[in-house]
Design an enzyme around this catalytic site. Structure first.
Site, PDB file in Angstrom:
ATOM      1  N   ASP A   1       8.010 -13.778  -3.315  1.00  0.00           N
ATOM      2  CA  ASP A   1       6.356 -13.340  -3.118  1.00  0.00           C
ATOM      3  C   ASP A   1       5.714 -14.307  -4.066  1.00  0.00           C
ATOM      4  O   ASP A   1       6.289 -15.182  -4.947  1.00  0.00           O
ATOM      5  CB  ASP A   1       5.830 -11.959  -3.486  1.00  0.00           C
ATOM      6  CG  ASP A   1       6.011 -11.515  -4.909  1.00  0.00           C
ATOM      7  OD1 ASP A   1       5.037 -11.900  -5.713  1.00  0.00           O
ATOM      8  OD2 ASP A   1       7.109 -11.099  -5.294  1.00  0.00           O
TER       9      ASP A   1
ATOM     10  N   TYR B   1       6.862   0.280 -13.254  1.00  0.00           N
ATOM     11  CA  TYR B   1       6.960  -0.612 -14.544  1.00  0.00           C
ATOM     12  C   TYR B   1       7.666   0.164 -15.526  1.00  0.00           C
ATOM     13  O   TYR B   1       7.791   1.151 -15.437  1.00  0.00           O
ATOM     14  CB  TYR B   1       5.629  -1.023 -15.345  1.00  0.00           C
ATOM     15  CG  TYR B   1       4.545  -1.934 -14.360  1.00  0.00           C
ATOM     16  CD1 TYR B   1       5.090  -3.346 -14.039  1.00  0.00           C
ATOM     17  CD2 TYR B   1       3.646  -1.543 -13.835  1.00  0.00           C
ATOM     18  CE1 TYR B   1       4.485  -4.188 -13.470  1.00  0.00           C
ATOM     19  CE2 TYR B   1       2.923  -2.641 -12.984  1.00  0.00           C
ATOM     20  CZ  TYR B   1       2.988  -3.623 -12.817  1.00  0.00           C
ATOM     21  OH  TYR B   1       2.302  -4.636 -12.316  1.00  0.00           O
TER      22      TYR B   1
ATOM     23  N   THR C   1       9.077  -3.760 -11.176  1.00  0.00           N
ATOM     24  CA  THR C   1       8.611  -5.136 -11.643  1.00  0.00           C
ATOM     25  C   THR C   1       8.714  -5.523 -13.238  1.00  0.00           C
ATOM     26  O   THR C   1       8.361  -4.623 -14.006  1.00  0.00           O
ATOM     27  CB  THR C   1       7.171  -5.017 -11.408  1.00  0.00           C
ATOM     28  OG1 THR C   1       6.680  -4.586  -9.916  1.00  0.00           O
ATOM     29  CG2 THR C   1       6.432  -6.243 -11.521  1.00  0.00           C
TER      30      THR C   1
ATOM     31  N   GLY D   1       1.809 -16.968  -3.247  1.00  0.00           N
ATOM     32  CA  GLY D   1       1.340 -18.044  -2.466  1.00  0.00           C
ATOM     33  C   GLY D   1       1.337 -17.861  -0.987  1.00  0.00           C
ATOM     34  O   GLY D   1       0.946 -19.003  -0.322  1.00  0.00           O
ATOM     35  N   ILE D   2       1.826 -16.892  -0.367  1.00  0.00           N
ATOM     36  CA  ILE D   2       2.031 -16.742   1.078  1.00  0.00           C
ATOM     37  C   ILE D   2       0.409 -16.480   1.562  1.00  0.00           C
ATOM     38  O   ILE D   2      -0.184 -15.445   1.390  1.00  0.00           O
ATOM     39  CB  ILE D   2       2.888 -15.588   1.332  1.00  0.00           C
ATOM     40  CG1 ILE D   2       4.276 -15.683   0.723  1.00  0.00           C
ATOM     41  CG2 ILE D   2       2.693 -15.242   2.906  1.00  0.00           C
ATOM     42  CD1 ILE D   2       5.240 -16.716   1.637  1.00  0.00           C
ATOM     43  N   ARG D   3       0.183 -17.420   2.424  1.00  0.00           N
ATOM     44  CA  ARG D   3      -1.360 -17.353   3.170  1.00  0.00           C
ATOM     45  C   ARG D   3      -1.361 -17.652   4.673  1.00  0.00           C
ATOM     46  O   ARG D   3      -2.402 -17.317   5.299  1.00  0.00           O
ATOM     47  CB  ARG D   3      -2.122 -18.368   2.443  1.00  0.00           C
ATOM     48  CG  ARG D   3      -2.540 -18.436   0.937  1.00  0.00           C
ATOM     49  CD  ARG D   3      -3.199 -17.326   0.420  1.00  0.00           C
ATOM     50  NE  ARG D   3      -3.340 -16.992  -0.762  1.00  0.00           N
ATOM     51  CZ  ARG D   3      -2.556 -16.422  -1.773  1.00  0.00           C
ATOM     52  NH1 ARG D   3      -1.557 -15.775  -1.343  1.00  0.00           N
ATOM     53  NH2 ARG D   3      -2.840 -16.541  -3.019  1.00  0.00           N
TER      54      ARG D   3
ATOM     55  N   LYS E   1      11.605  -7.013  -8.941  1.00  0.00           N
ATOM     56  CA  LYS E   1      10.497  -7.985  -8.609  1.00  0.00           C
ATOM     57  C   LYS E   1      10.486  -8.745  -9.824  1.00  0.00           C
ATOM     58  O   LYS E   1      10.169  -8.087 -11.058  1.00  0.00           O
ATOM     59  CB  LYS E   1       9.474  -7.043  -8.295  1.00  0.00           C
ATOM     60  CG  LYS E   1       8.188  -8.061  -7.777  1.00  0.00           C
ATOM     61  CD  LYS E   1       7.159  -7.305  -6.863  1.00  0.00           C
ATOM     62  CE  LYS E   1       5.890  -7.962  -6.839  1.00  0.00           C
ATOM     63  NZ  LYS E   1       4.899  -8.039  -7.944  1.00  0.00           N
TER      64      LYS E   1
ATOM     65  N   HIS F   1       4.541 -13.142 -10.389  1.00  0.00           N
ATOM     66  CA  HIS F   1       3.482 -12.064 -10.467  1.00  0.00           C
ATOM     67  C   HIS F   1       2.410 -12.786  -9.761  1.00  0.00           C
ATOM     68  O   HIS F   1       1.351 -12.433 -10.219  1.00  0.00           O
ATOM     69  CB  HIS F   1       3.230 -11.433 -11.757  1.00  0.00           C
ATOM     70  CG  HIS F   1       2.932 -10.047 -11.838  1.00  0.00           C
ATOM     71  ND1 HIS F   1       3.773  -8.978 -11.946  1.00  0.00           N
ATOM     72  CD2 HIS F   1       1.666  -9.310 -11.347  1.00  0.00           C
ATOM     73  CE1 HIS F   1       2.867  -7.931 -12.115  1.00  0.00           C
ATOM     74  NE2 HIS F   1       1.884  -8.097 -11.686  1.00  0.00           N
TER      75      HIS F   1
ATOM     76  N   SER G   1       1.846   0.542  -5.709  1.00  0.00           N
ATOM     77  CA  SER G   1       1.889   0.311  -7.171  1.00  0.00           C
ATOM     78  C   SER G   1       1.741   1.388  -7.734  1.00  0.00           C
ATOM     79  O   SER G   1       0.924   2.391  -7.456  1.00  0.00           O
ATOM     80  CB  SER G   1       0.843  -0.605  -7.632  1.00  0.00           C
ATOM     81  OG  SER G   1       0.598  -0.790  -9.237  1.00  0.00           O
TER      82      SER G   1
ATOM     83  N   GLY H   1       0.395 -10.370  -1.444  1.00  0.00           N
ATOM     84  CA  GLY H   1      -0.527  -9.775  -2.577  1.00  0.00           C
ATOM     85  C   GLY H   1      -2.081  -9.968  -1.853  1.00  0.00           C
ATOM     86  O   GLY H   1      -2.747  -9.426  -1.256  1.00  0.00           O
ATOM     87  N   ARG H   2      -2.583 -11.148  -2.480  1.00  0.00           N
ATOM     88  CA  ARG H   2      -3.766 -11.337  -2.205  1.00  0.00           C
ATOM     89  C   ARG H   2      -4.301 -11.482  -0.728  1.00  0.00           C
ATOM     90  O   ARG H   2      -5.424 -11.038  -0.531  1.00  0.00           O
ATOM     91  CB  ARG H   2      -4.407 -12.674  -2.921  1.00  0.00           C
ATOM     92  CG  ARG H   2      -4.323 -12.778  -4.683  1.00  0.00           C
ATOM     93  CD  ARG H   2      -4.639 -13.933  -5.235  1.00  0.00           C
ATOM     94  NE  ARG H   2      -4.357 -13.912  -6.437  1.00  0.00           N
ATOM     95  CZ  ARG H   2      -3.314 -14.103  -7.147  1.00  0.00           C
ATOM     96  NH1 ARG H   2      -2.050 -14.308  -6.504  1.00  0.00           N
ATOM     97  NH2 ARG H   2      -3.243 -13.968  -8.571  1.00  0.00           N
TER      98      ARG H   2
ATOM     99  N   GLN I   1       6.382   1.380  -6.554  1.00  0.00           N
ATOM    100  CA  GLN I   1       6.749   0.292  -7.489  1.00  0.00           C
ATOM    101  C   GLN I   1       6.405   0.887  -8.911  1.00  0.00           C
ATOM    102  O   GLN I   1       5.643   1.784  -9.221  1.00  0.00           O
ATOM    103  CB  GLN I   1       5.692  -0.966  -7.364  1.00  0.00           C
ATOM    104  CG  GLN I   1       5.866  -1.920  -8.404  1.00  0.00           C
ATOM    105  CD  GLN I   1       4.757  -1.811  -9.501  1.00  0.00           C
ATOM    106  OE1 GLN I   1       3.854  -1.271  -9.371  1.00  0.00           O
ATOM    107  NE2 GLN I   1       5.031  -2.228 -10.643  1.00  0.00           N
TER     108      GLN I   1
HETATM  109  C1  LIG Z   1      -4.947  -8.000  -8.293  1.00  0.00           C
HETATM  110  C2  LIG Z   1      -3.536  -8.144  -8.299  1.00  0.00           C
HETATM  111  C3  LIG Z   1      -2.963  -6.806  -8.625  1.00  0.00           C
HETATM  112  C4  LIG Z   1      -1.675  -6.781  -8.842  1.00  0.00           C
HETATM  113  N1  LIG Z   1      -0.959  -5.302  -9.343  1.00  0.00           N
HETATM  114  C5  LIG Z   1       0.379  -5.380  -9.306  1.00  0.00           C
HETATM  115  C6  LIG Z   1       1.336  -4.316  -9.600  1.00  0.00           C
HETATM  116  O1  LIG Z   1       0.472  -3.155  -9.810  1.00  0.00           O
HETATM  117  N2  LIG Z   1       2.524  -4.263  -9.436  1.00  0.00           N
HETATM  118  C7  LIG Z   1       3.308  -5.216  -9.257  1.00  0.00           C
HETATM  119  O2  LIG Z   1       4.284  -5.024  -8.904  1.00  0.00           O
HETATM  120  N3  LIG Z   1       2.600  -6.400  -8.889  1.00  0.00           N
HETATM  121  C8  LIG Z   1       1.243  -6.289  -8.787  1.00  0.00           C
HETATM  122  N4  LIG Z   1       0.681  -7.635  -8.483  1.00  0.00           N
HETATM  123  C9  LIG Z   1       1.508  -8.975  -8.219  1.00  0.00           C
HETATM  124  C10 LIG Z   1       1.547  -8.692  -6.541  1.00  0.00           C
HETATM  125  O3  LIG Z   1       2.205  -7.637  -6.294  1.00  0.00           O
HETATM  126  C11 LIG Z   1       2.317  -9.978  -5.863  1.00  0.00           C
HETATM  127  O4  LIG Z   1       3.430 -10.524  -6.734  1.00  0.00           O
HETATM  128  C12 LIG Z   1       1.226 -11.212  -6.065  1.00  0.00           C
HETATM  129  O5  LIG Z   1       0.146 -11.006  -5.582  1.00  0.00           O
HETATM  130  C13 LIG Z   1       1.970 -12.287  -4.883  1.00  0.00           C
HETATM  131  O6  LIG Z   1       1.196 -13.261  -4.979  1.00  0.00           O
HETATM  132  P1  LIG Z   1      -0.066 -13.526  -3.906  1.00  0.00           P
HETATM  133  O7  LIG Z   1      -1.075 -12.661  -4.237  1.00  0.00           O
HETATM  134  O8  LIG Z   1      -0.286 -15.214  -3.884  1.00  0.00           O
HETATM  135  O9  LIG Z   1       0.513 -13.296  -2.544  1.00  0.00           O
HETATM  136  C14 LIG Z   1      -0.808  -7.871  -8.304  1.00  0.00           C
HETATM  137  C15 LIG Z   1      -1.363  -9.046  -7.914  1.00  0.00           C
HETATM  138  C16 LIG Z   1      -2.782  -9.076  -7.994  1.00  0.00           C
HETATM  139  C17 LIG Z   1      -3.411 -10.188  -7.226  1.00  0.00           C
END
Ligand SMILES: Cc1cc2nc3c(=O)[nH]c(=O)nc-3n(C[C@H](O)[C@H](O)[C@H](O)COP(=O)(O)O)c2cc1C
Length: 647
Positions: free
Chosen positions: A311, A131, A157, A313-315, A256, A280, A109, A334-335, A129
Site C-alpha cells: 500500500d 496497533y 500495523t 500511492g495507489i490511485r 502492515k 503508512h 482501523s 487509503g486516501r 486492525q
Molecule cells: C487519514 C489516514 C488515516 C490512517 N489511519 C490508519 C490507521 O488507523 N491504521 C492503519 O493501519 N493505517 C492507517 N493509515 C494508513 C493507511 O492504512 C494506508 O497505509 C495508507 O493510507 C496507504 O497510502 P495511500 O493513502 O496513498 O493509499 C491512515 C492513512 C490516512 C491517510
C-alpha cells in the site's frame, strides 16, 4: 439542475473532497509527515514504471479475482484501515457497504469511528486492525471482541513512529467535536455547508471517539487523543511480542508496514500469514522511499513463504497492475477511498472501486494477460535503479555478517554449521546483463539451498571477484586470476574450519572451476571437510545467453536491458572452448554473448532457478564427491565426469 455526482478519476474525487470538506478535515486526509517527500515518492514511483503492452493475442475475458489470507475478493484491492473521523456521518459503515457491494475486503482501523460489530454485519469479509497499544490484557480483549464480531483476519500495523510534524502545517484536530468546538471552528465549517448538512441530516455531529477501544468493564470509549496517548505510552513491541499476538489471534494475520528484507524475514519467522509493504501512506519517517521500490526485494525474499501486499500511492488501476506485476498479491488503498467517501459517501467509494477495476482490467487486457495472476515484471519497463533493497545483506555491503534468515552476531551462529560460500564473478555479461550476473545467481542458489537443507546452514557473504581472464578486455571485468583465487579459497577454508562443521562452495562462474579443483583438493588433503558444486543445469547455453538472461529476468528484472540483448556465437561451449582459451571471448563474440538471449523469459528463469536449487540440494544431501571434492549427482559414481557449471 443537480450536478452529476459520478467522477471519472480518483484525482477528481480528491478535488471534490477538498471542496466538500472543512480544510482541517481535508488536511488530515492528505497529511504526510515533515516535508512530505515520502508521500510524493509514493505517487511519483508509479509514474516511473512503464507498461510493455502487447497488441495481438488479447483475452476477451479477464479474471481479476484473487484471495487474500484465504478470503476471496473480486478485485486484488483491500480497503486499508484508516481512522475515518468526521469525513462522513456513516463513516466506515458506508465504506464497508461499498466494499461488500464490490466484493472487496474491508480493513477496519481500531481508531475507526464505527464499532466493529456494525462493520462486520455490513461486510462479513472484514479484517480488524490493531496497533501495539495498551496492556497485553487490553489487546486480548480487543482481539476477542473483533473475533466475536466475526472479523476474518487481524492486521497489525507497526510502521508508526509518532512522527507528525508537518512543514505545511498540521490541521488542528479538536479533542472532541461538540457544539462548542463547532462554534470555534465556525469559519472553517461554514464554508463547507454541504458537509455540515450531511451531519445535520443524520442527526449527529462528527464523532471523535473510538468505540473499538471501549474498555470491557463498560467504561466510556476513549477519545481519539486518549487512544493516541495510550499508544504513545506503550513500550514498543519486540518480535516475540509479534509472535505472541499472532498466537493469541490464532487466525489469518497480516503485518502492515514492512520496508526491509530482514524485517520481512523476521515476520515470516514470527508466523505471519501475510505482510504489507508500506510506509503508512507517507506518514511514518519522511524520506523513506516509496513502498513500491521495496516490493521486488521483499517478494524475492519471502514471497514464497507468505502473501505480500503493498500500500501507498495507489490511485489508478494501472498502479495496481504494476504492483501485481512486481509480485504483490493485492494492494491496499487509503486516501483514494477516503476521497470517494468525502465526495459522495458510499456511492463515492463504489465509484473509486469501479475506477480501479476499470483501470486494472485495461492494463491486464493491454498486456495480453488472462488474469491478474499472470502479470509479471516482463510486463513493465523498470528504469535502472528503480528498486531499493534494505536489510538484505547484499554483497555490496561489507561482509561483516552472514546472510541468512537473520543477520548473525557471532554468539548466535549455531555450533558447527554447514557454511555455503557463494562464488560469483565481476565480468561482462553482454550488453544487456549486469557485471554481477554470476554473483546474483550463485547467491540466489546458495540462499535457497540453505533454506531447503535440513539442519543449520549459513550462507557466507559472496566472493565477487574471481578468475575471469577470458573476459579481460571488456570494460567492467575485474579478474584476480587463478593463482590469487586459489590462495583466497585456501585461506577461506582454513579460517572457516576454525568454527564451521563443513564448507561447500557454490560456484556461479565456470571459469573458477580450475581454481576450485586445486584449492578444494588441497584442503581435503589437509583434512578439512570441504566440497564444491556448480550452478549448472542440463542444456544451458554458455554465457549471457538464454539461460542466464532468463535467470536474471526472474531474479533482478530491473537490471536486465532486453532492448540491448543480441545473439552471440551459439555454438556449444565444448566446440568454442579451444578458441576461447586461445583468443578470449572478445575475439569470438564482440558483444560478449555466447548463446542467444532473445527468447529468454522470467517464467523460464524461475523454473531454471528451481531446478538449480533442487539439483544443488540433491547433490549436497547425497554428499558424494569426485576425488577433488566436486559434488556429483547421486546416481553417478564418484569418478563420473564433472557436471557442467554455469558461466
Ligand atoms: C487519514 C489516514 C488515516 C490512517 N489511519 C490508519 C490507521 O488507523 N491504521 C492503519 O493501519 N493505517 C492507517 N493509515 C494508513 C493507511 O492504512 C494506508 O497505509 C495508507 O493510507 C496507504 O497510502 P495511500 O493513502 O496513498 O493509499 C491512515 C492513512 C490516512 C491517510
Amino acid at each position: 439542475m443537480r450536478r452529476n455526482s459520478w467522477f471519472e478519476t480518483v484525482a477528481e474525487a480528491q478535488r471534490r473532497a477538498e471542496k466538500h470538506l472543512p480544510s482541517t478535515v481535508y488536511g488530515a486526509l492528505v497529511a504526510g509527515s515533515e516535508r512530505g517527500l515520502t508521500i510524493d515518492d509514493n505517487l511519483a514511483a508509479f509514474g516511473e514504471l512503464g507498461f510493455a503492452p502487447r497488441v495481438v493475442g488479447h483475452h476477451a475475458e479477464r479474471d481479476l479475482s484473487t484471495t487474500v489470507m484465504g478470503v476471496e475478493t473480486a478485485l486484488p484491492v483491500l480497503i486499508s484501515p484508516t481512522g475515518v473521523q468526521a469525513v462522513h456521518p456513516d463513516g466506515e459503515v458506508a465504506v464497508a457497504r461499498a466494499a461488500a457491494n464490490r466484493g472487496v475486503i474491508m480493513g477496519l482501523s481500531s481508531f475507526a469511528s464505527k464499532p466493529v460489530e456494525e462493520v462486520t454485519e455490513t461486510n462479513p469479509d472484514t479484517f480488524f486492525q490493531l496497533y501495539w497499544s495498551g496492556t497485553r490484557d487490553t489487546m486480548v480483549q480487543r482481539m476477542d471482541r473483533a473475533r466475536a464480531a466475526g472479523a476474518k483476519g487481524l492486521i497489525v500495523t507497526l510502521d508508526w513512529s509518532f512522527s507528525h510534524g508537518r512543514d505545511w502545517g498540521s490541521p488542528a484536530i479538536p479533542e472532541k467535536i461538540d457544539l462548542k468546538t463547532m462554534v470555534r471552528l465556525t469559519p472553517n465549517v461554514v464554508t463547507r455547508p454541504r458537509w455540515l448538512w450531511k451531519f445535520a441530516k443524520s442527526g449527529r455531529i462528527p464523532d471523535l471517539t473510538v468505540p473499538n477501544l471501549k474498555p470491557s468493564d463498560g467504561g466510556p470509549a476513549p477519545t481519539f487523543f486518549g487512544a493516541y496517548h495510550e499508544w504513545m505510552q506503550t513500550t514498543p513491541p519486540t518480535w516475540n511480542d509479534v509472535r505472541w499476538l499472532r498466537e493469541e489471534w490464532g487466525g489469518p494475520f497480516l503485518l502492515k508496514g514492512v520496508s526491509r528484507v530482514d524485517d520481512a524475514k523476521r515476520a515470516v519467522d514470527a508466523g505471519v500469514t501475510a505482510l504489507s509493504v508500506s510506509n503508512h501512506g507517507g506518514n511514518n519517517l519522511d524520506t523513506t522511499p516509496a513502498s513500491i521500490r521495496f516490493l521486488p526485494s521483499i517478494v524475492e525474499a519471502v514471497g514464497a513463504d507468505v502473501e505480500v501486499l503493498l500500500d501507498g500511492g495507489i490511485r489508478r488501476g494501472g498502479d495496481m497492475a504494476k504492483a501485481l506485476a512486481l509480485g504483490a498479491r493485492a494492494v491496499m488503498i487509503g486516501r483514494a477511498y477516503l476521497w470517494g467517501l468525502a465526495a459522495n459517501g458510499q456511492a463515492g467509494v463504489e465509484n473509486v472501486l469501479d475506477i480501479l477495476r476499470g483501470g486494472l482490467d485495461s492494463a491486464v487486457l493491454g498486456l495480453g494477460r488472462a488474469s491478474v495472476h499472470e502479470l509479471s515484471p516482463e510486463d513493465l519497463v523498470i528504469p535502472p535503479g528503480f528498486t531499493r533493497t534494505l536489510g538484505a545483506g547484499k554483497d555490496t555491503t561489507p561482509p561483516a555478517a552472514f546472510q541468512n534468515r537473520a543477520s548473525h552476531a557471532w554468539p548466535t551462529v549455531p555450533p558447527k554449521p554447514l557454511v555455503l560460500v557463494p562464488i560469483g564473478s565481476t565480468e561482462q555479461h553482454g550488453p544487456h546483463l549486469p557485471l554481477e550476473t554470476d554473483s546474483v545467481i550463485a547467491r540466489a542458489v546458495a540462499e535457497r539451498a540453505a533454506k531447503a537443507l535440513p539442519g543449520p546452514a549459513l550462507v557466507a557473504p559472496i566472493l565477487p571477484y574471481s578468475a575471469s581472464g577470458e573476459h579481460a578486455h571488456f570494460p567492467g571485468t575485474v579478474s584476480i586470476g587463478h593463482e590469487a583465487l586459489h590462495s583466497v579459497l585456501v585461506e577461506m577454508v582454513r579460517s572457516l574450519s576454525l568454527w564451521a562443521g563443513s564448507v561447500v562452495f557454490v560456484n556461479g562462474h565456470g571459469g573458477n572451476a580450475a581454481s576450485l579443483r586445486t584449492a578444494v583438493s588441497q584442503m581435503r588433503e589437509e583434512g578439512h571437510d570441504v566440497a564444491w558444486t556448480g550452478c549448472g543445469v542440463p542444456g544451458s547455453d554458455a554465457h549471457a545467453g538464454r539461460t542466464e538472461t532468463s535467470l536474471m529476468m526472474h531474479l533482478a528484472p530491473e537490471d536486465v536491458s532486453m532492448d540491448a540483448a543480441v545473439a552471440g556465437d551459439t555454438r556449444p561451449l565444448a566446440t568454442l572452448m579451444p578458441d576461447l582459451i586461445a583468443q578470449g571471448v572478445r575475439a569470438i563474440s564482440p558483444s560478449g554473448v555466447l548463446g542467444d538471449p532473445t527468447g529468454a523469459s522470467a517464467e523460464e528463469g524461475r523454473g531454471l532457478l528451481d531446478l538449480m536449487v533442487s539439483l544443488t540440494v540433491r547433490r549436497m544431501s547425497a554428499g558424494i564427491t569426485d576425488s577433488r571434492g566436486h559434488l556429483v549427482e547421486p546416481e553417478k559414481s564418484p569418478s563420473a565426469v564433472e557436471s557442467k557449471v554455469a558461466n
